[in-house]
Design a protein around this motif. Sequence first.
Motif, mmCIF file in Angstrom:
data_model
loop_
_atom_site.group_PDB
_atom_site.id
_atom_site.type_symbol
_atom_site.label_atom_id
_atom_site.label_comp_id
_atom_site.label_asym_id
_atom_site.label_seq_id
_atom_site.Cartn_x
_atom_site.Cartn_y
_atom_site.Cartn_z
ATOM 1 N N ILE A 1 0.812 -1.219 0.000
ATOM 2 C CA ILE A 1 0.000 0.000 0.000
ATOM 3 C C ILE A 1 0.844 1.267 0.000
ATOM 4 O O ILE A 1 0.677 2.145 -0.857
ATOM 5 C CB ILE A 1 -0.954 0.017 1.208
ATOM 6 N N THR A 2 1.742 1.387 0.968
ATOM 7 C CA THR A 2 2.445 2.659 1.161
ATOM 8 C C THR A 2 3.559 2.897 0.155
ATOM 9 O O THR A 2 3.981 4.033 -0.038
ATOM 10 C CB THR A 2 3.021 2.753 2.586
ATOM 11 N N SER A 3 4.005 1.848 -0.482
ATOM 12 C CA SER A 3 5.060 2.002 -1.486
ATOM 13 C C SER A 3 4.516 1.774 -2.892
ATOM 14 O O SER A 3 4.431 2.699 -3.700
ATOM 15 C CB SER A 3 6.208 1.023 -1.202
ATOM 16 N N THR A 4 4.099 0.549 -3.179
ATOM 17 C CA THR A 4 3.708 0.191 -4.546
ATOM 18 C C THR A 4 2.467 0.924 -5.026
ATOM 19 O O THR A 4 2.504 1.659 -6.022
ATOM 20 C CB THR A 4 3.485 -1.327 -4.648
ATOM 21 N N VAL A 5 1.336 0.723 -4.352
ATOM 22 C CA VAL A 5 0.065 1.303 -4.812
ATOM 23 C C VAL A 5 0.081 2.826 -4.745
ATOM 24 O O VAL A 5 -0.359 3.507 -5.665
ATOM 25 C CB VAL A 5 -1.113 0.730 -3.995
ATOM 26 N N SER A 6 0.594 3.376 -3.656
ATOM 27 C CA SER A 6 0.653 4.828 -3.521
ATOM 28 C C SER A 6 1.481 5.458 -4.633
ATOM 29 O O SER A 6 1.115 6.497 -5.186
ATOM 30 C CB SER A 6 1.232 5.197 -2.156
ATOM 31 N N SER A 7 2.585 4.801 -4.976
ATOM 32 C CA SER A 7 3.449 5.321 -6.032
ATOM 33 C C SER A 7 2.782 5.215 -7.405
ATOM 34 O O SER A 7 2.820 6.160 -8.197
ATOM 35 C CB SER A 7 4.771 4.559 -6.042
ATOM 36 N N LEU A 8 2.170 4.068 -7.670
ATOM 37 C CA LEU A 8 1.529 3.849 -8.971
ATOM 38 C C LEU A 8 0.391 4.826 -9.219
ATOM 39 O O LEU A 8 0.210 5.324 -10.334
ATOM 40 C CB LEU A 8 0.988 2.420 -9.052
ATOM 41 N N PHE A 9 -0.395 5.105 -8.171
ATOM 42 C CA PHE A 9 -1.615 5.888 -8.336
ATOM 43 C C PHE A 9 -1.523 7.292 -7.726
ATOM 44 O O PHE A 9 -2.542 7.911 -7.415
ATOM 45 C CB PHE A 9 -2.803 5.134 -7.721
ATOM 46 N N ASP A 10 -0.307 7.780 -7.555
ATOM 47 C CA ASP A 10 -0.085 9.151 -7.091
ATOM 48 C C ASP A 10 -0.800 9.454 -5.772
ATOM 49 O O ASP A 10 -1.394 10.527 -5.596
ATOM 50 C CB ASP A 10 -0.522 10.163 -8.157
ATOM 51 N N GLY A 11 -0.738 8.500 -4.853
ATOM 52 C CA GLY A 11 -1.282 8.727 -3.518
ATOM 53 C C GLY A 11 -2.790 8.676 -3.403
ATOM 54 O O GLY A 11 -3.341 9.070 -2.372
ATOM 55 N N LYS A 12 -3.468 8.191 -4.454
ATOM 56 C CA LYS A 12 -4.928 8.120 -4.426
ATOM 57 C C LYS A 12 -5.399 6.731 -4.869
ATOM 58 O O LYS A 12 -4.810 6.123 -5.760
ATOM 59 C CB LYS A 12 -5.541 9.188 -5.346
ATOM 60 N N LEU A 13 -6.472 6.252 -4.244
ATOM 61 C CA LEU A 13 -7.062 4.962 -4.604
ATOM 62 C C LEU A 13 -8.573 5.083 -4.516
ATOM 63 O O LEU A 13 -9.115 5.524 -3.509
ATOM 64 C CB LEU A 13 -6.570 3.864 -3.651
ATOM 65 N N ASN A 14 -9.261 4.684 -5.590
ATOM 66 C CA ASN A 14 -10.720 4.751 -5.606
ATOM 67 C C ASN A 14 -11.386 3.486 -5.080
ATOM 68 O O ASN A 14 -12.411 3.555 -4.404
ATOM 69 C CB ASN A 14 -11.235 5.007 -7.032
ATOM 70 N N ILE A 15 -10.802 2.333 -5.403
ATOM 71 C CA ILE A 15 -11.467 1.056 -5.120
ATOM 72 C C ILE A 15 -10.486 0.083 -4.487
ATOM 73 O O ILE A 15 -9.397 -0.154 -5.016
ATOM 74 C CB ILE A 15 -12.028 0.426 -6.415
ATOM 75 N N LEU A 16 -10.889 -0.502 -3.363
ATOM 76 C CA LEU A 16 -10.129 -1.575 -2.725
ATOM 77 C C LEU A 16 -11.017 -2.806 -2.641
ATOM 78 O O LEU A 16 -12.078 -2.774 -2.008
ATOM 79 C CB LEU A 16 -9.690 -1.169 -1.315
ATOM 80 N N ILE A 17 -10.597 -3.894 -3.283
ATOM 81 C CA ILE A 17 -11.319 -5.158 -3.218
ATOM 82 C C ILE A 17 -10.513 -6.127 -2.352
ATOM 83 O O ILE A 17 -9.459 -6.616 -2.761
ATOM 84 C CB ILE A 17 -11.531 -5.787 -4.614
ATOM 85 N N ASN A 18 -11.003 -6.390 -1.139
ATOM 86 C CA ASN A 18 -10.361 -7.367 -0.257
ATOM 87 C C ASN A 18 -10.882 -8.753 -0.621
ATOM 88 O O ASN A 18 -11.912 -9.209 -0.117
ATOM 89 C CB ASN A 18 -10.667 -7.035 1.210
ATOM 90 N N ASN A 19 -10.164 -9.426 -1.511
ATOM 91 C CA ASN A 19 -10.627 -10.676 -2.103
ATOM 92 C C ASN A 19 -9.934 -11.920 -1.570
ATOM 93 O O ASN A 19 -10.523 -12.992 -1.557
ATOM 94 C CB ASN A 19 -10.439 -10.599 -3.629
ATOM 95 N N VAL A 20 -8.696 -11.810 -1.132
ATOM 96 C CA VAL A 20 -7.908 -12.994 -0.754
ATOM 97 C C VAL A 20 -8.606 -13.806 0.333
ATOM 98 O O VAL A 20 -9.146 -13.258 1.291
ATOM 99 C CB VAL A 20 -6.510 -12.563 -0.260
ATOM 100 N N GLY A 21 -8.590 -15.134 0.163
ATOM 101 C CA GLY A 21 -9.162 -16.006 1.181
ATOM 102 C C GLY A 21 -8.616 -17.420 1.075
ATOM 103 O O GLY A 21 -8.162 -17.845 0.007
ATOM 104 N N THR A 22 -8.644 -18.132 2.182
ATOM 105 C CA THR A 22 -8.216 -19.527 2.195
ATOM 106 C C THR A 22 -9.049 -20.286 3.211
ATOM 107 O O THR A 22 -9.786 -19.682 4.001
ATOM 108 C CB THR A 22 -6.719 -19.658 2.526
ATOM 109 N N ASN A 23 -8.951 -21.622 3.203
ATOM 110 C CA ASN A 23 -9.729 -22.412 4.149
ATOM 111 C C ASN A 23 -9.137 -23.803 4.320
ATOM 112 O O ASN A 23 -8.452 -24.322 3.420
ATOM 113 C CB ASN A 23 -11.176 -22.550 3.675
#
Length: 227
Positions: free
Chosen positions: A89-111
């Motif tokens: 979040i603080t490095s990759t996504v923030s850098s790619l999207f200039d410190g802004k994010l519109n949509i976060l999909i928390n999809n990961v899951g296991t069982n």
Amino acid sequence: MGSHAEVDSSSTPESRWSLEGTTALVTGGTKGIGHAIVEELARFGAAVHTCSRNEAELNKCMHEWEKKGFRVTGSVCDVTSPSDRQKLITSTVSSLFDGKLNILINNVGTNKIKPTTEYKAEDFSLIMSTNFESAYHLSQLSHPLLKASSAGSIVFISSTCGVVSINVGSIYSATKGAMNQLTKNLACEWAKDNIRTNCVAPSFTTTSLAEPISCSWHVAACVVVFY
């Protein structure tokens, strides 16, 4: 009498809705529900970033998405690792999207499906950290980026087993119940920051994973687009 504009009933969702200019992060986007969500968001015009623990799977998907002309980037990340989540979040996504994010999909899951009496401490730790802890922490980390976009949206991929008893294991069900309650809390707490929070919680779906994935990809994408 006032005139009424005619509605073209043959128009497609793509012709009526657009996510052009928006950014999205989808965790676990290389297979199953996550893969389909990435493609749906990209098809609507969003710039999407996704992550996976499996570098080979990620590279294969990236090649396919490039051929389709989708604006998708990817990085290797183990969401059970706090340091990996922080970097994502603080490095990759923030850098790619200039410190802004519109949509976060928390999809990961296991069982792991077992009788409750047979679960070990390591089973609890794995399922809880993958399904709930990662979603909670990623939402925390993403808050400044979502707020900065002035139109943020979080979607949790939950499950009906978080509401009623389904024979998929008590730990998995507990993580989804916690996720459902977290959705309610964040929807109220972060509304003032123009961040909408939803979860989708259907039952079993046909995917490559032998577990209840919790929703259809189309429902998940529509929550992002229409609400």
